[in-house]
Design a protein around this motif. Structure first.
Motif, short mmCIF file in Angstrom:
data_model
loop_
_atom_site.label_atom_id
_atom_site.label_comp_id
_atom_site.label_asym_id
_atom_site.label_seq_id
_atom_site.Cartn_x
_atom_site.Cartn_y
_atom_site.Cartn_z
N ALA A 356 0.88 -1.01 -0.03
CA ALA A 356 0.10 0.10 0.04
C ALA A 356 0.97 1.17 0.15
O ALA A 356 0.65 2.11 -0.69
CB ALA A 356 -0.99 0.04 1.25
N ARG A 357 2.00 1.27 0.81
CA ARG A 357 2.89 2.32 0.74
C ARG A 357 3.62 2.64 -0.49
O ARG A 357 3.66 3.58 -0.98
CB ARG A 357 3.85 2.17 1.71
N ILE A 358 3.97 1.54 -1.25
CA ILE A 358 4.32 1.82 -2.62
C ILE A 358 3.37 2.51 -3.56
O ILE A 358 3.80 3.51 -4.36
CB ILE A 358 4.70 0.54 -3.28
N TYR A 359 2.09 2.15 -3.40
CA TYR A 359 1.09 2.71 -4.29
C TYR A 359 1.14 4.14 -3.84
O TYR A 359 0.88 5.31 -4.46
CB TYR A 359 -0.18 1.88 -4.19
N LYS A 360 0.99 4.44 -2.62
CA LYS A 360 0.47 5.78 -2.17
C LYS A 360 1.72 6.96 -1.48
O LYS A 360 1.43 7.78 -2.16
CB LYS A 360 -0.55 5.61 -0.94
N SER A 361 2.39 6.14 -0.93
CA SER A 361 3.39 7.15 -0.40
C SER A 361 4.44 7.32 -1.67
O SER A 361 5.28 8.44 -1.36
CB SER A 361 4.17 6.45 0.73
N ARG A 362 4.68 6.78 -2.45
CA ARG A 362 5.74 7.00 -3.44
C ARG A 362 5.14 7.29 -4.78
O ARG A 362 5.84 7.08 -5.87
CB ARG A 362 6.76 5.61 -3.54
N GLY A 363 4.02 7.48 -5.15
CA GLY A 363 3.37 8.07 -6.11
C GLY A 363 3.13 7.27 -7.23
O GLY A 363 2.82 7.68 -8.44
N VAL A 364 2.97 5.73 -7.07
CA VAL A 364 2.84 5.11 -8.18
C VAL A 364 1.03 5.35 -8.36
O VAL A 364 0.43 5.05 -7.46
CB VAL A 364 3.00 3.49 -7.78
N LYS A 365 0.74 5.25 -9.70
CA LYS A 365 -0.69 5.42 -9.96
C LYS A 365 -1.17 4.31 -10.94
O LYS A 365 -0.94 4.20 -12.06
CB LYS A 365 -0.75 6.86 -10.54
N PRO A 366 -1.96 3.29 -10.28
CA PRO A 366 -2.72 2.27 -11.04
C PRO A 366 -3.87 2.77 -12.01
O PRO A 366 -4.31 3.72 -11.53
CB PRO A 366 -2.85 1.29 -9.99
N ARG A 367 -4.00 2.05 -13.03
CA ARG A 367 -5.15 2.69 -13.84
C ARG A 367 -6.35 1.88 -13.10
O ARG A 367 -7.32 2.65 -13.31
CB ARG A 367 -4.84 1.97 -15.21
N ARG A 368 -6.18 0.64 -12.93
CA ARG A 368 -7.45 0.02 -12.08
C ARG A 368 -7.33 0.51 -10.48
O ARG A 368 -6.22 1.03 -10.10
CB ARG A 368 -7.40 -1.53 -12.21
N SER A 369 -8.40 0.33 -9.90
CA SER A 369 -8.36 0.71 -8.48
C SER A 369 -7.68 -0.67 -7.70
O SER A 369 -7.78 -1.76 -8.16
CB SER A 369 -9.67 0.97 -7.82
N VAL A 370 -7.25 -0.61 -6.73
CA VAL A 370 -6.63 -1.66 -5.96
C VAL A 370 -7.21 -1.72 -4.48
O VAL A 370 -6.98 -0.76 -3.77
CB VAL A 370 -4.83 -1.63 -5.78
N LEU A 371 -7.67 -2.64 -3.92
CA LEU A 371 -8.06 -2.97 -2.75
C LEU A 371 -7.14 -3.83 -1.87
O LEU A 371 -6.74 -4.85 -2.36
CB LEU A 371 -9.45 -3.54 -2.77
N ILE A 372 -6.83 -3.27 -0.65
CA ILE A 372 -6.16 -3.78 0.23
C ILE A 372 -7.05 -4.34 1.27
O ILE A 372 -7.76 -3.80 2.07
CB ILE A 372 -4.91 -3.07 0.94
N VAL A 373 -7.19 -5.69 1.43
CA VAL A 373 -8.35 -6.53 2.01
C VAL A 373 -7.49 -7.27 3.48
O VAL A 373 -6.80 -8.30 2.88
CB VAL A 373 -9.24 -7.28 1.35
N MET A 374 -7.78 -7.07 4.59
CA MET A 374 -7.03 -7.77 5.79
C MET A 374 -8.44 -8.56 6.17
O MET A 374 -9.34 -8.04 6.73
CB MET A 374 -6.62 -6.98 6.69
N THR A 375 -8.47 -10.10 6.17
CA THR A 375 -9.43 -10.52 6.26
C THR A 375 -9.44 -11.14 7.83
O THR A 375 -8.50 -11.39 8.16
CB THR A 375 -9.56 -11.96 5.33
N THR A 376 -10.52 -11.60 8.20
CA THR A 376 -10.80 -12.08 9.45
C THR A 376 -10.87 -13.62 9.29
O THR A 376 -11.51 -14.14 8.41
CB THR A 376 -12.09 -11.40 10.15
N SER A 377 -10.66 -14.48 10.39
CA SER A 377 -11.25 -15.60 10.72
C SER A 377 -10.76 -16.56 9.74
O SER A 377 -11.36 -17.69 9.24
CB SER A 377 -12.84 -15.62 10.80
#
Length: 546
Positions: A356-377
């Motif tokens: 997530a930091r690569i994408y946001k903090s370092r200015g990488v701009k994907p064409r599609r959206s990316v979801l980071i999903v931390m799952t339970t159980s």
């Protein structure tokens, strides 16, 4: 060609020629971002999540909530957009523990003359609790359906067999004689696939034989499922779905069913192991009545979004998943009762936080959206991922792929990987691209007998028809005489689901950096490629999973 024409031609190439993983090139900024993957931060995240104060991150307990709060704080710091319920980072679900009340439950075989033979609960048969209907009474004829599998155009245990309104008896696992690819064999060997197929064929219930006393004992302790907040839909690997009855048969129970069937069980086994079907009606019915009791707790998936930049593709989503939970406090080993789960799966969560930091903090701009999903159980039966895949917080039809991270086992230099599941769809091209960029060798699953393809969160997405993969370590080493598979197996036997899975145990943070780079490049390639991933032509999962 004039300058104007050249400029127009260049614009046409960039804007209208579809990007593919084969022609994707990494610019200097992305290479710089990759080089800045921070192993100190990865270690910091693992150290916090695997600390004793989180007490093993068991859902429903304070330690799991501390893990949720930590991930939310990291999402906020990184600048991810909330993508859970009601503008938050959280997706709420109900975890239901369902158990059979043995005092008001029973099972009995009945022959055509009406004679009954009682089956012992826990001795001959173990019942799956029903997570929706508390009291169930069902009586139906029995049919034997081999391994309970159906491979289109190749093999079917259901061909010519009418199972509508009946209860099917099937064997656990899959026949070796068919020589199925490891991922498909793992799928058919899973109870989830057998239950889903029996329901699709119109059966009322399923009895799955097993030679594992542990699986019978486990059912006696109940099952865990994920419920929607209205408590009307149950998901997860132990949910019986539309069936009225699900059960495991011990070998003794299977023998009792076959005793007066006119069939020789050993001969049936022999035929099936040759890759030939052996299915037939049984001269018996079964009557089962059972009552399920419930205990519910709330839990959460944690979801953040990196917004895509393409005006059309930004409404499609590449998913990264990693499970946030572990086993909590359990049986002490060498005086330690906290199952910290540093490798399983604090390391996976830390990897996604760094992606997530690569994408946001370092200015990488994907064409599609990316979801980071931390799952339970996940440890309770893939419950959080099953719930998210069935009821995503974005349009399900717009989810194009899942890249799952579970227990990377970062204990040696990462020179090769086995991308479990990638071979079924065009996301394999993105794996090829990422491996080539990093000089990593791609291999086949070195441990097919472990059935790892169905044992982690990517399987929940596959069952919903979404291409998915799970990157596991390969076998390549710097020293050809060193057996990495043997070493890893010994390490896992000593530490997997043990209190010894701690931050101090065997981490190679150089491998962690490369693992993060690899998984980032896979999702980035999918996000940049105009054509959305699709199942390969004629692929089993593409043909049969809807």
């Amino acid at each position: 060609m004039c300058i104007r024409s050249l400029l127009l031609f260049s614009f046409f190439c960039v804007s209208f020629f579809p990007a593919t993983s084969q022609n994707l090139k990494l610019d200097k900024d992305i290479k710089t971002a990759l080089s800045k993957v921070d192993t100190a931060r990865i270690k910091r995240d693992i150290k916090y999540l695997a600390d004793d104060k989180l007490k093993g991150r068991l859902p429903g307990k304070e330690g799991y909530q501390m893990a949720v709060d930590y991930v939310v704080s990291q999402f906020k710091q990184t600048g991810l957009t909330p993508s859970g319920d009601h503008g938050t980072y959280l997706q709420k679900l109900i975890l239901r523990k369902a158990v059979i009340n043995p005092l008001v439950s029973s099972a009995a075989l009945k022959d055509k003359n009406g004679n009954e033979d009682t089956l012992g609960l826990g001795k001959d048969i173990a019942l799956f609790p029903n997570a929706i209907q508390k009291k169930v009474v069902v009586e139906a004829p029995l049919v034997f359906a081999g391994y309970g599998i159906d491979v289109p155009g190749k093999y079917s245990d259901y061909e010519g067999l009418d199972v509508k309104g009946k209860i099917v008896v099937v064997l656990s696992g899959a026949p070796k004689g068919l020589k199925l690819p490891s991922s498909i064999e793992a799928h058919f060997g899973s109870p989830t696939a057998k239950i889903r197929l029996a329901a699709a064929k119109g059966a009322t219930g399923i009895l799955i034989s097993t030679d594992s006393p542990a699986s019978v004992m486990a059912l006696g302790r109940g099952i865990n499922v994920a419920m929607d907040t209205a408590k009307t839909v149950a998901t997860g690997s132990n949910a019986i779905g539309k069936l009225q009855l699900g059960a495991r048969l011990t070998y003794a129970g299977l023998l009792r069913i076959f005793m007066n069937s006119g069939k020789n069980l050993k001969q049936v086994f022999t035929v099936l192991e040759q890759g030939k079907p052996s299915s037939f009606e049984l001269p018996l019915s079964i009557r089962v009545q059972y009552t399920s009791e419930y205990k519910d707790i709330e839990s959460y998936n944690v979801i953040g979004k990196i917004e895509g930049t393409d005006k059309t593709l930004k409404d499609e989503y590449v998913i990264h998943t990693a499970h946030l939970d572990h086993l909590g406090i359990a049986r002490p080993v060498n005086g330690d009762s906290i199952y910290n789960g540093a490798h399983d799966n604090a390391s996976g969560v830390a990897s996604l936080l760094e992606i997530a930091r690569i994408y946001k903090s370092r200015g990488v701009k994907p064409r599609r959206s990316v979801l980071i999903v931390m799952t339970t159980s996940e440890e309770m039966g893939l419950l959080g991922s099953a719930y998210f895949a069935a009821f995503p917080t974005v349009s399900k039809s717009q989810i194009v792929a899942d890249v799952n991270t579970d227990m990377p086992t970062l204990i040696a230099p990462l020179l090769s990987v086995a991308p479990l599941g990638a071979e079924h769809s065009t996301i394999e091209k993105s794996v090829d691209f990422a491996c080539a960029e990093l000089g990593i060798e791609k291999q086949k699953d070195p441990m097919p007998e472990e059935a790892r393809f169905v044992r982690s969160d990517q399987y929940s997405f596959v069952l919903e028809g979404i291409p998915a993969l799970h990157i596991k370590y390969g076998t390549k080493t710097l020293d050809p005489s060193f057996d990495l598979v043997k070493f890893t197996k010994q390490w896992r036997d000593a530490n997997y689901h043990r209190p010894s899975d701690e931050i101090t145990n065997g981490f190679d943070f150089g491998a962690a950096k490369k693992y993060v780079q690899l998984n980032f490049l896979i999702s980035y390639s999918i996000a940049q490629t105009t054509e959305r991933p699709k199942w390969n032509a004629g692929d089993f999962f593409g043909q049969t999973i809807r």
